[in-house]
Design a protein around this motif. Structure first.
Motif, PDB file in Angstrom:
ATOM      1  N   HIS A 123       0.809  -1.207   0.000  1.00  0.00           N
ATOM      2  CA  HIS A 123       0.000   0.000   0.000  1.00  0.00           C
ATOM      3  C   HIS A 123       0.849   1.267   0.000  1.00  0.00           C
ATOM      4  O   HIS A 123       2.073   1.221   0.113  1.00  0.00           O
ATOM      5  CB  HIS A 123      -0.912  -0.001   1.221  1.00  0.00           C
ATOM      6  N   TYR A 133      -4.006   3.773   0.100  1.00  0.00           N
ATOM      7  CA  TYR A 133      -4.501   3.065  -1.087  1.00  0.00           C
ATOM      8  C   TYR A 133      -3.948   1.646  -1.029  1.00  0.00           C
ATOM      9  O   TYR A 133      -2.742   1.433  -1.073  1.00  0.00           O
ATOM     10  CB  TYR A 133      -4.107   3.796  -2.362  1.00  0.00           C
ATOM     11  N   MET A 134      -4.869   0.699  -0.880  1.00  0.00           N
ATOM     12  CA  MET A 134      -4.515  -0.690  -0.595  1.00  0.00           C
ATOM     13  C   MET A 134      -4.900  -1.607  -1.747  1.00  0.00           C
ATOM     14  O   MET A 134      -6.077  -1.738  -2.087  1.00  0.00           O
ATOM     15  CB  MET A 134      -5.246  -1.147   0.671  1.00  0.00           C
ATOM     16  N   PRO A 135      -3.914  -2.299  -2.360  1.00  0.00           N
ATOM     17  CA  PRO A 135      -4.253  -3.309  -3.366  1.00  0.00           C
ATOM     18  C   PRO A 135      -4.732  -4.586  -2.683  1.00  0.00           C
ATOM     19  O   PRO A 135      -4.149  -5.033  -1.695  1.00  0.00           O
ATOM     20  CB  PRO A 135      -2.926  -3.539  -4.093  1.00  0.00           C
ATOM     21  N   ARG A 137      -4.894  -8.209  -3.399  1.00  0.00           N
ATOM     22  CA  ARG A 137      -4.348  -9.177  -4.356  1.00  0.00           C
ATOM     23  C   ARG A 137      -5.282 -10.345  -4.611  1.00  0.00           C
ATOM     24  O   ARG A 137      -5.243 -10.963  -5.671  1.00  0.00           O
ATOM     25  CB  ARG A 137      -2.998  -9.670  -3.822  1.00  0.00           C
ATOM     26  N   TRP A 142      -8.317  -1.816  -5.810  1.00  0.00           N
ATOM     27  CA  TRP A 142      -7.682  -1.075  -4.718  1.00  0.00           C
ATOM     28  C   TRP A 142      -8.790  -0.463  -3.881  1.00  0.00           C
ATOM     29  O   TRP A 142      -9.823  -0.035  -4.419  1.00  0.00           O
ATOM     30  CB  TRP A 142      -6.805   0.057  -5.265  1.00  0.00           C
ATOM     31  N   ARG A 155     -13.529   2.489  -3.736  1.00  0.00           N
ATOM     32  CA  ARG A 155     -12.999   1.271  -4.351  1.00  0.00           C
ATOM     33  C   ARG A 155     -12.714   1.559  -5.826  1.00  0.00           C
ATOM     34  O   ARG A 155     -13.556   2.142  -6.522  1.00  0.00           O
ATOM     35  CB  ARG A 155     -14.016   0.136  -4.207  1.00  0.00           C
ATOM     36  N   THR A 158      -9.933  -2.775 -11.018  1.00  0.00           N
ATOM     37  CA  THR A 158      -8.954  -2.999 -12.084  1.00  0.00           C
ATOM     38  C   THR A 158      -9.226  -4.370 -12.712  1.00  0.00           C
ATOM     39  O   THR A 158     -10.210  -4.529 -13.419  1.00  0.00           O
ATOM     40  CB  THR A 158      -7.517  -2.873 -11.551  1.00  0.00           C
ATOM     41  N   PRO A 174      -4.173  -7.333  -7.894  1.00  0.00           N
ATOM     42  CA  PRO A 174      -3.546  -6.059  -7.548  1.00  0.00           C
ATOM     43  C   PRO A 174      -2.390  -6.238  -6.558  1.00  0.00           C
ATOM     44  O   PRO A 174      -2.514  -6.952  -5.565  1.00  0.00           O
ATOM     45  CB  PRO A 174      -4.712  -5.277  -6.935  1.00  0.00           C
ATOM     46  N   THR A 177       1.815  -0.327  -5.476  1.00  0.00           N
ATOM     47  CA  THR A 177       1.179   0.986  -5.547  1.00  0.00           C
ATOM     48  C   THR A 177       2.228   2.094  -5.556  1.00  0.00           C
ATOM     49  O   THR A 177       3.292   1.950  -4.953  1.00  0.00           O
ATOM     50  CB  THR A 177       0.259   1.195  -4.326  1.00  0.00           C
ATOM     51  N   MET A 188      -1.113   1.943 -10.283  1.00  0.00           N
ATOM     52  CA  MET A 188      -1.462   0.626  -9.748  1.00  0.00           C
ATOM     53  C   MET A 188      -0.998  -0.491 -10.687  1.00  0.00           C
ATOM     54  O   MET A 188      -1.263  -0.451 -11.889  1.00  0.00           O
ATOM     55  CB  MET A 188      -2.981   0.552  -9.554  1.00  0.00           C
ATOM     56  N   ASN A 204     -11.423   8.957  -7.462  1.00  0.00           N
ATOM     57  CA  ASN A 204     -11.180   7.512  -7.386  1.00  0.00           C
ATOM     58  C   ASN A 204     -11.722   6.789  -8.613  1.00  0.00           C
ATOM     59  O   ASN A 204     -12.338   5.721  -8.516  1.00  0.00           O
ATOM     60  CB  ASN A 204     -11.758   6.938  -6.088  1.00  0.00           C
TER      61      ASN A 204
END
Length: 385
Positions: A123, A133-135, A137, A142, A155, A158, A174, A177, A188, A204
């Motif tokens: 992140h 901002y947190m991916p 996975r 994100w 949110r 992707t 994801p 970042t 991203m 966003n």
């Protein structure tokens, strides 16, 4: 003429004495200014490094001496680390269990820990310290989180990547970042996908994609002016460069840069391991704070390579071994810089002086580490992975 001469000398002397008296009268003020300068709190620069079950803290300005360990019970397999100087908080993602963990930097105390989605990864905290901002996975998105309590704010969708034919990776989603210095855009990366997504942090929403690169992207860095993007790609000992376009947002790959391992090291390891760290020869790249060099790791042979990227084509200008004996087999998987750019921190157990390009210290580094600076116990600055 002579009396006039002595008269002039007497005037100068009077002026001198008058000026001396005025200067002497100001000495208390000068002394107080000097005392104030001497009393100014010193900057304390600390390196926070994740270990097997917590964080080790080192004193950057004292030879990276070890200071203390912060235990984080029931955690491990850390995937990301970031900090909010404004809030005085540190954030790590632990894959055991799958949590985002928030610590108070003043006390080392855990403030909260929570699951924020499937497989929270690497992140980034916005420059104002208010959002993460947190991916995710294990998902396709994100999430933007409130840095105070980890609550979800938005949110950004992707995609998920596609599985390799060789060295398959679990949870291909994801991953990494990057946020620009103004905090207005987030970049991203999704595992195995040859594009970088760009989103507007005000709305966003996705602005566009940069690429394609030759293969899926791994660690990457963006120049401060957001003109170039440098990326490790799957299967390449080196990196690729894209030129970013902003109207509309996108960009294309303009250069492929291959690194060269010293032949003597290749002779030391005639049969390199088939299972490469992170399933690729180079998984670690960063741009120096002065924007002139790209540093990247060789995860097979244990080197850090330095490239001059101030002009095209890019040139390899240094090969820095991080092993201390030919028998050593470090496998670096990331590289980070100190805030001022004086030190490079590759995963693999060394600190490198970026001016001399020599190993300056040996400490147990990891892939997840950042510099955090304090004055009088208060957080004033933080670097990034």
């Amino acid at each position: 003429m002579r009396p006039s001469y002595w008269y002039v000398r007497r005037l100068n002397r009077r002026e001198f004495l008058s000026a001396s008296a005025a200067l002497a009268a100001s000495f208390p003020s000068l002394r107080s200014l000097r005392a104030g300068a001497e009393a100014a709190p010193a900057l304390e620069r600390r390196l926070y490094v994740t270990n097997a079950s917590g964080i080790s803290v080192y004193d950057i300005d004292n030879g990276h001496a070890f200071l203390r360990k912060i235990d984080i019970p029931n955690s491990g397999e850390y995937k990301g680390i970031a900090a909010s100087p404004q809030l005085g908080r540190l954030y790590v993602t632990s894959h055991r269990p799958d949590e985002l963990i928030c610590l108070d930097l003043a006390t080392d105390r855990i403030l909260w820990r929570k699951n924020v989605g499937a497989y929270a990864d690497s992140h980034w905290v916005t420059p104002d310290g208010r959002r993460l901002y947190m991916p995710l996975r294990g998902e396709t998105a994100w999430v933007a989180l409130d840095a105070r309590d980890g609550s979800p704010l938005a949110r950004i969708e992707t995609e998920r990547g596609k599985r390799y034919e060789v060295d398959p990776i679990q949870d291909i989603g994801p991953h990494n970042t990057w946020i620009n210095t103004a905090g207005t855009r987030v970049y991203m990366e999704v595992l195995t996908v040859p594009y970088i997504y760009v989103a507007d942090t005000a709305t966003n929403t996705v602005l566009g994609k940069i690429g394609p690169f030759s293969k899926g992207i791994r660690p990457f860095a963006v120049s401060d002016d957001e003109r170039y993007l440098y990326a490790n790609v799957d299967g390449l000992l080196g990196f690729e460069i894209a030129e970013i376009s902003k109207t509309p947002w996108g960009g294309r790959m303009i250069e492929r840069v291959e690194a060269h391992t010293p032949p003597s090291r290749v002779a030391d390891i005639p049969e390199p391991p088939r299972a490469k760290p992170h399933s690729t020869p180079s998984h670690g790249l960063n741009l120096t704070p002065n924007q002139k060099e790209v540093w990247m790791v060789d995860g097979v042979y244990g080197y850090v390579y330095v490239f001059d990227v101030a002009s095209r084509p890019s040139r390899q200008i240094a090969s820095i071994p991080i092993f201390d004996t030919p028998q050593a087999r470090p496998h670096p998987g990331w590289i980070t810089f100190s805030i001022d750019g004086r030190y490079a921190y590759p995963d693999g157990g060394v600190v490198i002086d970026t001016a001399t390009k020599k190993v300056a210290a040996r400490i147990p580094t990891s892939e997840k580490l950042i510099e955090i600076d304090f004055k009088q116990g208060k957080t004033v600055a933080a670097g990034h992975r």
